[in-house]
Design an enzyme around this catalytic site. Structure first.
Site, PDB file in Angstrom:
ATOM      1  N   PRO A  78       0.818  -1.007  -0.242  1.00 32.44           N
ATOM      2  CA  PRO A  78      -0.519  -0.170   0.120  1.00 32.44           C
ATOM      3  C   PRO A  78       0.812   1.085  -0.066  1.00 32.44           C
ATOM      4  O   PRO A  78       0.515   2.456  -0.125  1.00 32.44           O
ATOM      5  CB  PRO A  78      -1.052  -0.110   1.386  1.00 32.44           C
ATOM      6  CG  PRO A  78       0.068  -1.537   2.234  1.00 32.44           C
ATOM      7  CD  PRO A  78       0.308  -2.095   1.301  1.00 32.44           C
ATOM      8  N   GLU A 136       2.529  -7.503   8.363  1.00 31.79           N
ATOM      9  CA  GLU A 136       2.521  -6.289   9.410  1.00 31.79           C
ATOM     10  C   GLU A 136       3.894  -5.557   7.919  1.00 31.79           C
ATOM     11  O   GLU A 136       3.328  -4.251   7.592  1.00 31.79           O
ATOM     12  CB  GLU A 136       3.387  -5.742  10.464  1.00 31.79           C
ATOM     13  CG  GLU A 136       1.930  -5.973  11.493  1.00 31.79           C
ATOM     14  CD  GLU A 136       0.558  -5.525  11.560  1.00 31.79           C
ATOM     15  OE1 GLU A 136       0.703  -4.592  10.938  1.00 31.79           O
ATOM     16  OE2 GLU A 136      -0.231  -7.138  11.550  1.00 31.79           O
ATOM     17  N   ARG A 182      -4.089  -7.837 -20.818  1.00 34.31           N
ATOM     18  CA  ARG A 182      -5.063  -7.330 -21.743  1.00 34.31           C
ATOM     19  C   ARG A 182      -4.816  -6.568 -22.688  1.00 34.31           C
ATOM     20  O   ARG A 182      -5.444  -5.646 -23.583  1.00 34.31           O
ATOM     21  CB  ARG A 182      -6.610  -6.977 -21.334  1.00 34.31           C
ATOM     22  CG  ARG A 182      -6.720  -6.129 -20.025  1.00 34.31           C
ATOM     23  CD  ARG A 182      -8.176  -5.629 -19.487  1.00 34.31           C
ATOM     24  NE  ARG A 182      -9.479  -5.180 -20.569  1.00 34.31           N
ATOM     25  CZ  ARG A 182      -9.001  -4.376 -20.895  1.00 34.31           C
ATOM     26  NH1 ARG A 182      -8.614  -3.165 -21.121  1.00 34.31           N
ATOM     27  NH2 ARG A 182     -10.067  -3.851 -21.789  1.00 34.31           N
ATOM     28  N   ASP A 236     -11.704   1.084 -24.810  1.00 33.62           N
ATOM     29  CA  ASP A 236     -11.767   1.302 -23.460  1.00 33.62           C
ATOM     30  C   ASP A 236     -11.889   2.234 -22.869  1.00 33.62           C
ATOM     31  O   ASP A 236     -11.640   4.098 -23.854  1.00 33.62           O
ATOM     32  CB  ASP A 236     -10.458   0.724 -22.949  1.00 33.62           C
ATOM     33  CG  ASP A 236     -10.497  -0.071 -23.194  1.00 33.62           C
ATOM     34  OD1 ASP A 236     -11.600  -1.436 -23.756  1.00 33.62           O
ATOM     35  OD2 ASP A 236      -9.630  -1.360 -22.776  1.00 33.62           O
TER      36      ASP A 236
HETATM   37  N1  ADE Z   1      -0.866  -5.507  -0.170  1.00 35.64           N
HETATM   38  C1  ADE Z   1      -1.919  -4.423   0.889  1.00 35.64           C
HETATM   39  N2  ADE Z   1      -2.223  -4.034   0.600  1.00 35.64           N
HETATM   40  C2  ADE Z   1      -2.123  -3.232  -0.940  1.00 35.64           C
HETATM   41  C3  ADE Z   1      -2.287  -2.449  -1.680  1.00 35.64           C
HETATM   42  N3  ADE Z   1      -3.368  -1.579  -1.271  1.00 35.64           N
HETATM   43  N4  ADE Z   1      -1.613  -2.324  -3.307  1.00 35.64           N
HETATM   44  C4  ADE Z   1      -1.007  -3.518  -3.395  1.00 35.64           C
HETATM   45  N5  ADE Z   1      -0.434  -4.372  -2.383  1.00 35.64           N
HETATM   46  C5  ADE Z   1      -1.165  -4.419  -1.006  1.00 35.64           C
END
Ligand code: ADE
Length: 250
Positions: A91, A118, A156, A169
């Site tokens: 994230p 974590e 794709r 698209d």
């Molecule tokens: N791993 C955990 N959450 C994630 C996300 N939002 N994007 C990519 N990998 C992740």
């Protein structure tokens, strides 16, 4: 024709079986447009218990993914594909988008590393990682679903994977798609717009462009600021704002 290769490092290889054994992705694998290999991070451990995570130095909640199995896994894959681009799914990465998917099609080999727990020991980033990708501002239980999203969106776009080339698209053109209809023509009192049955291709194209702009301006006005609009588009947008003014006055 070239095959784009995806190597995945994960603790849960089974998660990938079903999505890649279906439909378009499966067809792309059979016709060798893409190749996907799933590697279990645990296979690169050397201790008796096949440990992939451990307590964080300095204390704190949760477990951290150990560096050795992931780094050695990447090195084994890289022996075969030296120029593979290594992507960590987290994230904290750059937010994935259609433009990012398009960019990734220029690589021949991607290694996608999926985390659990974590987080990763920071040294994983320092050794081999070329970039980090997030699929959005939310936290998943692991990088596996994010990896599937990235592979699907990239695959794709490769020539031959879809019947068409994706150039119509939504997002390819920077704005949202117009409403589509198929049979039946009359359904529960909601009818297909007459213009689509008119056979007048120029009028249909104009109607579709106007509907695309209308939808984008209602749902994603941010996209309209980024895209190059033609003088004809400006005219259509003026019409749209006129139409909605009249709607309000009614
Ligand atoms: N791993 C955990 N959450 C994630 C996300 N939002 N994007 C990519 N990998 C992740």
């Amino acid at each position: 024709m070239r095959t784009m290769r995806f190597d995945i490092l994960t603790l849960f290889p089974e998660m990938f079986y079903s999505p890649f054994e279906k439909s378009i992705i499966k067809r792309a694998i059979i016709s060798k447009l893409i190749g996907i290999r799933v590697h279990n991070i645990r296979d690169f451990t050397k201790d008796k218990h096949r440990t992939t995570d451990d307590y964080p130095f300095g204390g704190g909640e949760g477990m951290v993914m150990k560096p050795e199995p992931i780094i050695e896994g990447i090195e084994v894959i890289k022996k075969e594909h030296q120029d593979a681009r290594v992507i960590l799914m987290t994230p904290q990465g750059v937010q994935f988008s259609q433009a990012e998917a398009k960019r990734l099609t220029s690589y021949k080999n991607l290694i996608l590393v999926c985390g659990r727990y974590e987080g990763f020991d920071e040294r994983i980033r320092e050794f081999w990682v070329d970039e980090e990708i997030s699929i959005g501002d939310y936290v998943l239980t692991g990088g596996e679903l994010a990896t599937m999203v990235v592979i699907d969106a990239v695959a794709r776009l490769l020539p031959g994977v879809l019947g068409n080339d994706g150039s119509t698209d939504s997002f390819y053109q920077g704005i949202l798609e117009y409403p589509q209809y198929t049979r039946p023509r009359f359904y529960r009192g909601k009818n297909v717009p007459e213009i689509l049955l008119s056979g007048n291709h120029a009028k249909i194209a104009r109607w579709r462009r106007k509907e695309s702009l209308k939808r984008t301006s209602a749902r994603r006005p941010d996209l309209l600021k980024k895209v190059m609009l033609s003088p004809e588009d400006d005219k259509l947008l003026a019409e749209i704002s006129n139409d909605s003014d009249q709607e309000l006055r009614r």
